[in-house]
Design a protein around this motif. Structure first.
Motif, PDB file in Angstrom:
ATOM      1  N   GLN A 185       0.837  -1.195   0.000  1.00  0.00           N
ATOM      2  CA  GLN A 185       0.000   0.000   0.000  1.00  0.00           C
ATOM      3  C   GLN A 185       0.874   1.247   0.000  1.00  0.00           C
ATOM      4  OE1 GLN A 185      -2.565  -0.696   3.455  1.00  0.00           O
ATOM      5  NE2 GLN A 185      -4.232  -1.239   2.066  1.00  0.00           N
ATOM      6  N   PHE A 186       0.374   2.302  -0.620  1.00  0.00           N
ATOM      7  CA  PHE A 186       1.101   3.559  -0.742  1.00  0.00           C
ATOM      8  C   PHE A 186       0.224   4.695  -0.230  1.00  0.00           C
ATOM      9  CE2 PHE A 186       4.078   1.337  -3.352  1.00  0.00           C
ATOM     10  CZ  PHE A 186       3.326   0.481  -4.141  1.00  0.00           C
ATOM     11  N   VAL A 187       0.808   5.563   0.597  1.00  0.00           N
ATOM     12  CA  VAL A 187       0.098   6.733   1.096  1.00  0.00           C
ATOM     13  C   VAL A 187       0.944   7.964   0.793  1.00  0.00           C
ATOM     14  CG1 VAL A 187      -0.934   7.866   3.074  1.00  0.00           C
ATOM     15  CG2 VAL A 187      -1.002   5.369   2.912  1.00  0.00           C
ATOM     16  N   GLU A 188       0.483   8.753  -0.180  1.00  0.00           N
ATOM     17  CA  GLU A 188       1.211   9.931  -0.615  1.00  0.00           C
ATOM     18  C   GLU A 188       0.696  11.184   0.100  1.00  0.00           C
ATOM     19  OE1 GLU A 188       0.841   7.023  -4.126  1.00  0.00           O
ATOM     20  OE2 GLU A 188      -0.540   7.925  -2.690  1.00  0.00           O
ATOM     21  N   SER A 189       1.581  12.149   0.311  1.00  0.00           N
ATOM     22  CA  SER A 189       1.199  13.407   0.943  1.00  0.00           C
ATOM     23  C   SER A 189       2.167  14.500   0.534  1.00  0.00           C
ATOM     24  CB  SER A 189       1.188  13.253   2.468  1.00  0.00           C
ATOM     25  OG  SER A 189       2.485  12.923   2.937  1.00  0.00           O
ATOM     26  N   GLY A 190       1.813  15.746   0.859  1.00  0.00           N
ATOM     27  CA  GLY A 190       2.717  16.860   0.643  1.00  0.00           C
ATOM     28  C   GLY A 190       2.380  17.759  -0.530  1.00  0.00           C
ATOM     29  N   GLY A 191       1.367  17.409  -1.301  1.00  0.00           N
ATOM     30  CA  GLY A 191       1.003  18.243  -2.425  1.00  0.00           C
ATOM     31  C   GLY A 191       0.360  19.545  -1.981  1.00  0.00           C
ATOM     32  N   GLY A 192       0.070  20.408  -2.959  1.00  0.00           N
ATOM     33  CA  GLY A 192      -0.572  21.677  -2.644  1.00  0.00           C
ATOM     34  C   GLY A 192      -0.590  22.593  -3.845  1.00  0.00           C
ATOM     35  N   LEU A 193      -0.989  23.828  -3.581  1.00  0.00           N
ATOM     36  CA  LEU A 193      -1.045  24.873  -4.598  1.00  0.00           C
ATOM     37  C   LEU A 193       0.133  25.815  -4.381  1.00  0.00           C
ATOM     38  CD1 LEU A 193      -2.452  26.559  -6.822  1.00  0.00           C
ATOM     39  CD2 LEU A 193      -3.802  27.616  -4.994  1.00  0.00           C
ATOM     40  N   VAL A 194       0.964  25.958  -5.398  1.00  0.00           N
ATOM     41  CA  VAL A 194       2.101  26.869  -5.297  1.00  0.00           C
ATOM     42  C   VAL A 194       2.210  27.687  -6.571  1.00  0.00           C
ATOM     43  CG1 VAL A 194       3.388  25.393  -3.718  1.00  0.00           C
ATOM     44  CG2 VAL A 194       3.764  25.181  -6.184  1.00  0.00           C
ATOM     45  N   GLN A 195       2.900  28.797  -6.473  1.00  0.00           N
ATOM     46  CA  GLN A 195       3.130  29.648  -7.633  1.00  0.00           C
ATOM     47  C   GLN A 195       4.276  29.103  -8.474  1.00  0.00           C
ATOM     48  OE1 GLN A 195       3.815  33.575  -6.003  1.00  0.00           O
ATOM     49  NE2 GLN A 195       1.617  34.026  -5.983  1.00  0.00           N
ATOM     50  N   PRO A 196       4.313  29.460  -9.750  1.00  0.00           N
ATOM     51  CA  PRO A 196       5.460  29.062 -10.583  1.00  0.00           C
ATOM     52  C   PRO A 196       6.766  29.470  -9.930  1.00  0.00           C
ATOM     53  CG  PRO A 196       3.729  29.987 -11.947  1.00  0.00           C
ATOM     54  CD  PRO A 196       3.293  30.194 -10.527  1.00  0.00           C
ATOM     55  N   GLY A 197       7.738  28.563  -9.989  1.00  0.00           N
ATOM     56  CA  GLY A 197       9.026  28.805  -9.353  1.00  0.00           C
ATOM     57  C   GLY A 197       9.112  28.301  -7.931  1.00  0.00           C
ATOM     58  N   GLY A 198       7.982  27.883  -7.376  1.00  0.00           N
ATOM     59  CA  GLY A 198       7.942  27.422  -5.997  1.00  0.00           C
ATOM     60  C   GLY A 198       8.433  25.994  -5.833  1.00  0.00           C
ATOM     61  N   SER A 199       8.368  25.528  -4.585  1.00  0.00           N
ATOM     62  CA  SER A 199       8.853  24.190  -4.236  1.00  0.00           C
ATOM     63  C   SER A 199       7.845  23.448  -3.376  1.00  0.00           C
ATOM     64  CB  SER A 199      10.179  24.294  -3.464  1.00  0.00           C
ATOM     65  OG  SER A 199      11.188  24.897  -4.237  1.00  0.00           O
ATOM     66  N   LEU A 200       7.904  22.134  -3.451  1.00  0.00           N
ATOM     67  CA  LEU A 200       7.124  21.251  -2.596  1.00  0.00           C
ATOM     68  C   LEU A 200       7.957  20.015  -2.297  1.00  0.00           C
ATOM     69  CD1 LEU A 200       3.597  21.241  -4.305  1.00  0.00           C
ATOM     70  CD2 LEU A 200       4.114  22.166  -2.041  1.00  0.00           C
ATOM     71  N   ARG A 201       7.670  19.375  -1.173  1.00  0.00           N
ATOM     72  CA  ARG A 201       8.307  18.091  -0.867  1.00  0.00           C
ATOM     73  C   ARG A 201       7.211  17.062  -0.675  1.00  0.00           C
ATOM     74  NH1 ARG A 201      11.118  15.348   4.148  1.00  0.00           N
ATOM     75  NH2 ARG A 201      12.790  14.149   3.130  1.00  0.00           N
ATOM     76  N   LEU A 202       7.192  16.075  -1.535  1.00  0.00           N
ATOM     77  CA  LEU A 202       6.209  15.003  -1.461  1.00  0.00           C
ATOM     78  C   LEU A 202       6.773  13.830  -0.668  1.00  0.00           C
ATOM     79  CD1 LEU A 202       4.991  14.966  -5.173  1.00  0.00           C
ATOM     80  CD2 LEU A 202       4.304  16.477  -3.298  1.00  0.00           C
TER      81      LEU A 202
END
Length: 113
Positions: free
Chosen positions: A3-20
């Motif tokens: 099983q896989f449980v993903e998290s960390g997404g969101g809404l960001v502006q161009p040039g931004g960063s996220l960690r999934l």
């Protein structure tokens, strides 16, 4: 059963960063090659990045050095650092094996002003 449980997404502006993050349940995790995939409406899952048990990584051409995949074998976790995000990176992101099993719920990444 894996099983896989993903998290960390969101809404960001161009040039931004996220960690999934992806939590993987499976006794054999430490010997699996793991991948991050993304899916946009009407399209199939496409491989974004993959990482071997020893930490060797490969990326799709469209990544262009912007993303970094990593893993913690002791914790059963896979990560994807997204940098310099572009509107074209918008989609649902999933982790899975190279021969995918049942997909998790994914985590939505939206790049917009």
């Amino acid at each position: 059963q894996v099983q896989f449980v993903e998290s960390g997404g969101g809404l960001v502006q161009p040039g931004g960063s996220l960690r999934l993050s992806c939590a993987v349940s499976g006794r054999m995790f430490s010997i699996w090659i793991m991948g991050w995939y993304r899916q946009t409406p009407g399209n199939q899952h496409e491989l974004v990045a993959k990482i071997t048990p020893g930490g060797s990584d490969e990326y799709a051409k469209f990544v262009k050095g912007r993303f970094i995949i990593s893993r913690d074998n002791a914790k059963g976790m896979v990560y994807l650092q997204l940098n310099k995000l572009e509107p074209e990176d918008t989609g649902a992101y999933y982790c899975n094996l190279m021969i995918p099993r049942d997909w998790g719920q994914g985590t939505q990444v939206t790049i917009s002003e």
